[in-house]
Design a protein around this motif. Structure first.
Motif, PDB file in Angstrom:
ATOM      1  N   ARG A  55       0.847  -1.189   0.000  1.00  0.00           N
ATOM      2  CA  ARG A  55       0.000   0.000   0.000  1.00  0.00           C
ATOM      3  C   ARG A  55       0.880   1.236   0.000  1.00  0.00           C
ATOM      4  O   ARG A  55       1.979   1.250   0.573  1.00  0.00           O
ATOM      5  CB  ARG A  55      -0.975   0.021   1.180  1.00  0.00           C
ATOM      6  N   GLY A  56       0.415   2.257  -0.686  1.00  0.00           N
ATOM      7  CA  GLY A  56       1.201   3.474  -0.786  1.00  0.00           C
ATOM      8  C   GLY A  56       0.306   4.693  -0.873  1.00  0.00           C
ATOM      9  O   GLY A  56      -0.824   4.626  -1.369  1.00  0.00           O
ATOM     10  N   LYS A  57       0.823   5.812  -0.383  1.00  0.00           N
ATOM     11  CA  LYS A  57       0.052   7.055  -0.401  1.00  0.00           C
ATOM     12  C   LYS A  57       0.561   7.940  -1.536  1.00  0.00           C
ATOM     13  O   LYS A  57       1.763   8.189  -1.662  1.00  0.00           O
ATOM     14  CB  LYS A  57       0.198   7.774   0.933  1.00  0.00           C
ATOM     15  N   ILE A  58      -0.392   8.393  -2.331  1.00  0.00           N
ATOM     16  CA  ILE A  58      -0.053   9.273  -3.442  1.00  0.00           C
ATOM     17  C   ILE A  58      -1.141  10.340  -3.543  1.00  0.00           C
ATOM     18  O   ILE A  58      -2.326  10.016  -3.556  1.00  0.00           O
ATOM     19  CB  ILE A  58       0.112   8.480  -4.762  1.00  0.00           C
ATOM     20  N   ASN A  59      -0.750  11.604  -3.513  1.00  0.00           N
ATOM     21  CA  ASN A  59      -1.699  12.720  -3.498  1.00  0.00           C
ATOM     22  C   ASN A  59      -2.686  12.599  -2.331  1.00  0.00           C
ATOM     23  O   ASN A  59      -3.871  12.928  -2.451  1.00  0.00           O
ATOM     24  CB  ASN A  59      -2.466  12.803  -4.824  1.00  0.00           C
ATOM     25  N   GLY A  60      -2.199  12.083  -1.213  1.00  0.00           N
ATOM     26  CA  GLY A  60      -3.037  11.959  -0.021  1.00  0.00           C
ATOM     27  C   GLY A  60      -3.979  10.773  -0.020  1.00  0.00           C
ATOM     28  O   GLY A  60      -4.698  10.548   0.949  1.00  0.00           O
ATOM     29  N   LYS A  80       1.627  -0.647 -10.129  1.00  0.00           N
ATOM     30  CA  LYS A  80       0.585  -0.184 -11.059  1.00  0.00           C
ATOM     31  C   LYS A  80      -0.798  -0.264 -10.425  1.00  0.00           C
ATOM     32  O   LYS A  80      -1.576   0.690 -10.467  1.00  0.00           O
ATOM     33  CB  LYS A  80       0.639  -1.039 -12.326  1.00  0.00           C
ATOM     34  N   ASN A  81      -1.126  -1.404  -9.816  1.00  0.00           N
ATOM     35  CA  ASN A  81      -2.462  -1.594  -9.246  1.00  0.00           C
ATOM     36  C   ASN A  81      -2.705  -0.688  -8.045  1.00  0.00           C
ATOM     37  O   ASN A  81      -3.809  -0.171  -7.850  1.00  0.00           O
ATOM     38  CB  ASN A  81      -2.667  -3.052  -8.842  1.00  0.00           C
ATOM     39  N   ALA A  82      -1.668  -0.497  -7.215  1.00  0.00           N
ATOM     40  CA  ALA A  82      -1.830   0.388  -6.057  1.00  0.00           C
ATOM     41  C   ALA A  82      -2.056   1.828  -6.494  1.00  0.00           C
ATOM     42  O   ALA A  82      -2.862   2.552  -5.906  1.00  0.00           O
ATOM     43  CB  ALA A  82      -0.606   0.290  -5.151  1.00  0.00           C
ATOM     44  N   LYS A  83      -1.340   2.240  -7.549  1.00  0.00           N
ATOM     45  CA  LYS A  83      -1.501   3.607  -8.042  1.00  0.00           C
ATOM     46  C   LYS A  83      -2.901   3.813  -8.618  1.00  0.00           C
ATOM     47  O   LYS A  83      -3.567   4.825  -8.334  1.00  0.00           O
ATOM     48  CB  LYS A  83      -0.430   3.908  -9.105  1.00  0.00           C
ATOM     49  N   GLU A  84      -3.376   2.844  -9.379  1.00  0.00           N
ATOM     50  CA  GLU A  84      -4.731   2.933  -9.944  1.00  0.00           C
ATOM     51  C   GLU A  84      -5.784   2.927  -8.833  1.00  0.00           C
ATOM     52  O   GLU A  84      -6.776   3.650  -8.900  1.00  0.00           O
ATOM     53  CB  GLU A  84      -4.980   1.774 -10.909  1.00  0.00           C
ATOM     54  N   SER A  85      -5.546   2.116  -7.840  1.00  0.00           N
ATOM     55  CA  SER A  85      -6.462   2.046  -6.707  1.00  0.00           C
ATOM     56  C   SER A  85      -6.561   3.386  -5.992  1.00  0.00           C
ATOM     57  O   SER A  85      -7.652   3.840  -5.638  1.00  0.00           O
ATOM     58  CB  SER A  85      -5.989   0.958  -5.730  1.00  0.00           C
ATOM     59  N   ALA A  86      -5.427   4.026  -5.789  1.00  0.00           N
ATOM     60  CA  ALA A  86      -5.419   5.317  -5.095  1.00  0.00           C
ATOM     61  C   ALA A  86      -6.147   6.386  -5.903  1.00  0.00           C
ATOM     62  O   ALA A  86      -6.899   7.199  -5.346  1.00  0.00           O
ATOM     63  CB  ALA A  86      -3.981   5.753  -4.830  1.00  0.00           C
ATOM     64  N   LEU A  87      -5.951   6.390  -7.210  1.00  0.00           N
ATOM     65  CA  LEU A  87      -6.566   7.407  -8.067  1.00  0.00           C
ATOM     66  C   LEU A  87      -8.079   7.263  -8.152  1.00  0.00           C
ATOM     67  O   LEU A  87      -8.785   8.225  -8.464  1.00  0.00           O
ATOM     68  CB  LEU A  87      -5.944   7.343  -9.472  1.00  0.00           C
ATOM     69  N   ASN A  88      -8.585   6.057  -7.857  1.00  0.00           N
ATOM     70  CA  ASN A  88     -10.031   5.818  -7.949  1.00  0.00           C
ATOM     71  C   ASN A  88     -10.777   6.098  -6.643  1.00  0.00           C
ATOM     72  O   ASN A  88     -11.995   5.992  -6.585  1.00  0.00           O
ATOM     73  CB  ASN A  88     -10.299   4.368  -8.362  1.00  0.00           C
ATOM     74  N   ILE A  94      -8.384  10.830   5.796  1.00  0.00           N
ATOM     75  CA  ILE A  94      -6.933  10.920   5.942  1.00  0.00           C
ATOM     76  C   ILE A  94      -6.376   9.541   6.254  1.00  0.00           C
ATOM     77  O   ILE A  94      -6.861   8.843   7.142  1.00  0.00           O
ATOM     78  CB  ILE A  94      -6.558  11.920   7.062  1.00  0.00           C
ATOM     79  N   GLN A  95      -5.374   9.113   5.503  1.00  0.00           N
ATOM     80  CA  GLN A  95      -4.784   7.788   5.652  1.00  0.00           C
ATOM     81  C   GLN A  95      -3.377   7.902   6.253  1.00  0.00           C
ATOM     82  O   GLN A  95      -2.709   8.937   6.092  1.00  0.00           O
ATOM     83  CB  GLN A  95      -4.706   7.086   4.288  1.00  0.00           C
ATOM     84  N   PHE A  96      -2.961   6.832   6.910  1.00  0.00           N
ATOM     85  CA  PHE A  96      -1.680   6.901   7.619  1.00  0.00           C
ATOM     86  C   PHE A  96      -0.805   5.693   7.338  1.00  0.00           C
ATOM     87  O   PHE A  96      -1.292   4.570   7.238  1.00  0.00           O
ATOM     88  CB  PHE A  96      -1.925   6.958   9.139  1.00  0.00           C
ATOM     89  N   ILE A  97       0.501   5.950   7.202  1.00  0.00           N
ATOM     90  CA  ILE A  97       1.511   4.908   7.295  1.00  0.00           C
ATOM     91  C   ILE A  97       2.329   5.257   8.533  1.00  0.00           C
ATOM     92  O   ILE A  97       2.848   6.370   8.659  1.00  0.00           O
ATOM     93  CB  ILE A  97       2.354   4.814   6.027  1.00  0.00           C
ATOM     94  N   TYR A  98       2.419   4.315   9.447  1.00  0.00           N
ATOM     95  CA  TYR A  98       2.882   4.588  10.814  1.00  0.00           C
ATOM     96  C   TYR A  98       4.389   4.433  10.940  1.00  0.00           C
ATOM     97  O   TYR A  98       4.986   3.502  10.375  1.00  0.00           O
ATOM     98  CB  TYR A  98       2.168   3.630  11.765  1.00  0.00           C
ATOM     99  N   GLU A  99       4.985   5.322  11.729  1.00  0.00           N
ATOM    100  CA  GLU A  99       6.435   5.272  11.913  1.00  0.00           C
ATOM    101  C   GLU A  99       6.863   4.302  13.002  1.00  0.00           C
ATOM    102  O   GLU A  99       8.051   3.983  13.128  1.00  0.00           O
ATOM    103  CB  GLU A  99       6.987   6.668  12.239  1.00  0.00           C
ATOM    104  N   GLY A 100       5.913   3.820  13.801  1.00  0.00           N
ATOM    105  CA  GLY A 100       6.237   2.841  14.828  1.00  0.00           C
ATOM    106  C   GLY A 100       6.256   3.432  16.227  1.00  0.00           C
ATOM    107  O   GLY A 100       6.228   4.648  16.414  1.00  0.00           O
ATOM    108  N   ASP A 101       6.285   2.554  17.215  1.00  0.00           N
ATOM    109  CA  ASP A 101       6.343   2.960  18.619  1.00  0.00           C
ATOM    110  C   ASP A 101       7.704   2.600  19.207  1.00  0.00           C
ATOM    111  O   ASP A 101       8.429   1.752  18.681  1.00  0.00           O
ATOM    112  CB  ASP A 101       5.234   2.265  19.413  1.00  0.00           C
ATOM    113  N   LYS A 102       8.029   3.226  20.331  1.00  0.00           N
ATOM    114  CA  LYS A 102       9.321   2.970  20.970  1.00  0.00           C
ATOM    115  C   LYS A 102       9.374   1.588  21.621  1.00  0.00           C
ATOM    116  O   LYS A 102      10.440   0.981  21.734  1.00  0.00           O
ATOM    117  CB  LYS A 102       9.606   4.048  22.018  1.00  0.00           C
ATOM    118  N   HIS A 103       8.219   1.090  22.076  1.00  0.00           N
ATOM    119  CA  HIS A 103       8.209  -0.170  22.834  1.00  0.00           C
ATOM    120  C   HIS A 103       7.067  -1.066  22.367  1.00  0.00           C
ATOM    121  O   HIS A 103       5.957  -0.596  22.133  1.00  0.00           O
ATOM    122  CB  HIS A 103       8.060   0.116  24.331  1.00  0.00           C
TER     123      HIS A 103
END
Length: 447
Positions: A55-60, A80-88, A94-103
């Motif tokens: 999964r990837g974020k493109i244009n939010g 290709k499919n992820a990009k098409e999915s995002a454009l549709n 608001i979607q998130f990709i998480y940076e992780g937790d310390k513990h």
């Protein structure tokens, strides 16, 4: 292609192709299931699985894709499919990709004693289970299922924010479903064990559990229609809690599919009821140190002494509600988008033994089995009308079995009418658990 090479290439190519952030989720596993019938191995199934999602974020917008193959063609297809999915995507969530937790806490979900199991021992154990079940009682006329199974899985998350998480779990389970007959009436029951080693699989004990349950249901009869003080047996309450678990999802609430929307802080159950979601539970079937967004999981009381303290959130629903995620962002499979679901969900046990519950009721019924949950229960309104089996209680003692009855009510009302909670918390081959409990009354349609 080797996984680590594929992973690095995919994340790098995702950024090169315009994704602002991207992430990989993978799961792989294997399972062995052995079933016997009439002293012979009837089924021997060995399965292996692997799946990877991107999964990837493109244009939010967040796009999704998945594969079961790792090669250069799959690499390009995923992008290709992820990009098409995002454009549709048309909504503005608001979607998130998480940076992780310390513990991240450690969980007990993998057992070294289950590594390299001797399949011949597994076969002998399940053959012995069938033999012990047949020998236990002359009323056993058939066995509709007798199996032993082992499963292993590992899963992980990697993203362009530097997150790298992996976990694994394994499980050994054996069960038998004996059918008994008396005076032309047949009933079945289940004996089972979830074990950490082959030594914990005791054919005699499993056979006894299954046959005794079957025998206890023989010669059942209906009872007059009316309202009865009721013990809902732990396994039956698990069925109800599981069926209506989606009411605690913030995603459902935000979509108008849960009556608990904006009810945080309100009393929604009896003050003696506490409902817990605990992904860190020792030996829980859904125990995990992180959810499928990479958020560190934690034990939380959804309902505390009858009061709704929180709904279950992932990153997206938490952002909408201006609160923190509860670490319940889970996928149904590697190919699914992230949703909201519980981990190990259960009603906290009380202090009363089952015998004490019987004495408290005095006269009433026990509900042990519920059928028709998919068609007879409305998870939005809470209304239910279900076929049921159980026992009649007279003078504080379990007497004759009852069947051919229908119980009806409303789940939200039922939670408020719980009067006593038992101490027999049970997870019947499930990540959902409950003790037996007393409900003020339930409407019964009988004879």
């Amino acid at each position: 292609m080797e996984f680590n090479s594929f992973k690095k290439m995919l994340l790098k190519k995702g950024l090169e192709c315009g994704f602002e952030e991207c992430e990989i989720y993978y799961s792989q596993g294997e399972s062995l299931s052995i079933g016997v019938y009439e002293g012979e191995v009837e089924k021997y199934n060995l399965e292996k699985s692997f799946g990877l999602s991107f999964r990837g974020k493109i244009n939010g917008k967040m796009g999704y894709s998945y594969t079961e193959i790792m090669d250069f063609e799959a690499l390009n297809m995923l992008i290709k499919n992820a990009k098409e999915s995002a454009l549709n995507i048309e909504n503005n969530d608001i979607q998130f990709i998480y940076e992780g937790d310390k513990h991240y806490d450690k969980v007990s979900s993998y057992y070294k004693e289950l590594e390299n199991l001797d399949t011949s021992k597994m076969i002998n154990l399940v053959l012995d289970l069938e033999k012990e079940t047949k020998a236990y009682c002359k009323k056993v006329v058939n066995i509709s299922g007798c199996k032993i199974s082992y499963s292993y899985s590992s899963y992980g998350i990697y993203n362009t924010k530097g997150l790298e998480l992996t976990n694994r779990n394994n499980l050994l389970m054996s069960y038998v479903v004996p059918v008994v007959e008396d005076e032309g009436q047949k009933q079945d029951g289940v004996g089972y064990v979830i074990a950490k080693s082959l030594d914990e699989v005791n054919p005699k004990a499993i056979a006894k559990q299954g046959v005794e349950e079957s025998l206890s249901k023989l010669n059942g009869k209906s009872i007059p229609s009316g309202k009865y003080k009721t013990i809902i047996y732990n396994e039956a309450m698990v069925s109800l809690l599981d069926t209506f678990s989606d009411i605690f999802s913030a995603d459902s609430a935000q979509k108008g599919l849960s009556l608990l929307k904006d009810k945080e802080g309100e009393l929604i159950a009896s003050p003696i009821v506490t409902i817990i979601d605990n992904p860190l539970l020792d030996d829980g079937l859904a125990s995990t140190p992180f959810d499928d967004e990479g958020v560190a999981t934690l034990k939380k009381e959804i309902v505390s002494n009858g009061k709704l303290t929180t709904l279950l959130h992932n990153l997206k629903t938490a952002n909408k509600a201006n609160t923190k995620t509860t670490g319940n962002g889970f996928k149904a499979s590697y190919a699914s988008q992230v949703g909201v679901s519980p981990s190990n969900l259960y009603i906290q046990k009380g202090e009363s033994s089952f015998d004490e519950l019987l004495k408290t009721v005095g006269e009433g019924i026990i509900i042990t089995d519920l059928a028709g949950l998919h068609s007879g229960a409305n998870p939005i309104s809470g209304d239910f009308s279900l076929a049921a089996k159980g026992f009649y209680i007279k003078d504080g003692v379990k007497t004759f079995p009852i069947e051919q009855i229908t119980v009806a009510g409303n789940y939200f009302d039922l939670l408020k009418e719980i009067e006593v909670v038992g101490d027999d918390l049970k997870f019947p081959m499930s990540n959902v658990g409950s003790p037996s409990l007393i409900v003020k009354e339930i409407s019964v349609a009988g004879k």
